[in-house]
Design a protein around this motif. Structure first.
Motif, mmCIF file in Angstrom:
data_model
loop_
_atom_site.group_PDB
_atom_site.id
_atom_site.type_symbol
_atom_site.label_atom_id
_atom_site.label_comp_id
_atom_site.label_asym_id
_atom_site.label_seq_id
_atom_site.Cartn_x
_atom_site.Cartn_y
_atom_site.Cartn_z
ATOM 1 N N ARG A 38 9.121 -0.142 4.879
ATOM 2 C CA ARG A 38 8.701 1.123 4.263
ATOM 3 C C ARG A 38 9.860 1.638 3.412
ATOM 4 O O ARG A 38 10.981 1.775 3.904
ATOM 5 N N LYS A 87 0.841 -1.187 0.000
ATOM 6 C CA LYS A 87 0.000 0.000 0.000
ATOM 7 C C LYS A 87 0.882 1.245 0.000
ATOM 8 O O LYS A 87 2.087 1.180 0.254
ATOM 9 N N GLU A 120 1.648 4.981 1.511
ATOM 10 C CA GLU A 120 1.465 5.943 2.594
ATOM 11 C C GLU A 120 2.289 7.177 2.251
ATOM 12 O O GLU A 120 3.521 7.159 2.329
ATOM 13 N N HIS A 121 1.604 8.216 1.826
ATOM 14 C CA HIS A 121 2.240 9.462 1.420
ATOM 15 C C HIS A 121 3.230 9.192 0.285
ATOM 16 O O HIS A 121 2.831 8.816 -0.800
#
Length: 302
Positions: A30, A15, A17-18
């Motif tokens: 990340r 996914k 995130e920002h």
């Protein structure tokens, strides 16, 4: 500078995130999108969100899928983001035959020269014969020296009984490495406004990556050299996740270019940019193609 290769071999959810990709597994990771060059999806139980696909397009990330045999079988690319894509595609279709043939000859010379260098780096005999082929390549490679060189080269590198059609670890590794390089070439061509389906030499109506198959040729010996160093495996051995990570990592190996030493990935970008100049009225001398220098990983400044 994009440089990271994200290879996912276990169930995961991807996914956004920002400005970062989040890989949710037992231990989540990340990674900033701006650092990613390639994402390889190598498991059936991987899901991803639309914002991840959109980010891959926005950041020019090559997103690879793999098939049941775990070989790359598809690549997601940005939708013609170049500001003058239509103009570039018209130039592709308008390139005259003499220029096309001279450009293909330059690519063939670079490929055979790198095959000779691969043999030299492996300490094998036969490089002189390949260098003689380089000198004999003419416009359009009318003498089909590319095929002659390859039929001589592969047995020198992998043994006299080797053939590209036989099953086994070596050919599986070569196929995987070539597929990654091919996807990187297609990605670079699209980013410079070109259609990968319209090639200089390759012209199959069933191939959506003819031009990528032209551009990849001088880069194949990078894969060959790596696989030759790792080829002491049983014939029935399968590619392991570590093998695939190493093959994808070849995008970060240094090659020599006319403008200096750089990673394979950066080199492919420059080669595509030079190819665009050829279509825009330049000569085949404007092409910038790599010289194989070994397997040293590029050092990135952080």
């Amino acid at each position: 500078m994009v440089w990271r290769s994200v290879v996912i071999n276990q169930p995961a959810k991807l996914k956004r995130e920002h400005f970062a990709l989040v890989v949710e597994q037992e231990q989540s990771a990340r990674v900033p999108f701006e650092d990613i060059a390639v994402i390889v999806l190598n498991h059936r139980e991987i899901t991803l969100t639309h914002p991840v696909l959109s980010a891959c397009a926005d950041y020019g990330i090559g997103l690879y899928s793999t098939g049941d045999n775990h070989q790359p079988n598809g690549v997601f690319m940005p939708f013609l983001p170049h500001s003058r894509a239509t103009r570039m595609q018209r130039l592709q279709l308008q390139l005259d035959k003499p220029s096309t043939k001279r450009a293909w000859a330059a690519i063939v010379r670079a490929k055979i020269a790198n095959q000779a260098r691969c043999i030299e780096l492996l300490g094998r005999s036969g490089a002189d014969r390949l260098h003689s082929y380089v000198r004999r390549v003419r416009s359009g490679d009318a003498g089909n020296l590319e095929a002659q060189a390859s039929s001589y080269y592969f047995p020198q590198v992998f043994g006299r009984s080797f053939h590209r059609s036989q099953p086994g670890w070596v050919n599986a590794a070569l196929d995987y490495g070539y597929a990654v390089m091919r996807g990187a070439c297609a990605r670079a061509l699209v980013q410079h406004g070109m259609l990968p389906s319209f090639g200089l030499f390759h012209s199959s109506e069933q191939n959506a990556f003819n031009l990528a198959d032209d551009l990849i040729e001088p880069y194949r010996p990078v894969v060959d050299l790596h696989v030759a160093h790792q080829s002491a495996r049983p014939d029935d051995a399968e590619l392991q996740p570590a093998d695939k990570v190493a093959l994808i990592g070849l995008l970060n190996v240094d090659v020599a270019m006319p403008r200096g030493r750089m990673s394979v990935l950066a080199s492919i970008e420059q080669a595509a940019e030079a190819l665009a100049r050829l279509y825009d009225g330049g000569s085949e001398q404007a092409l910038e193609l790599p010289d194989l220098i070994g397997l040293v990983q590029h050092t990135f400044e952080m």
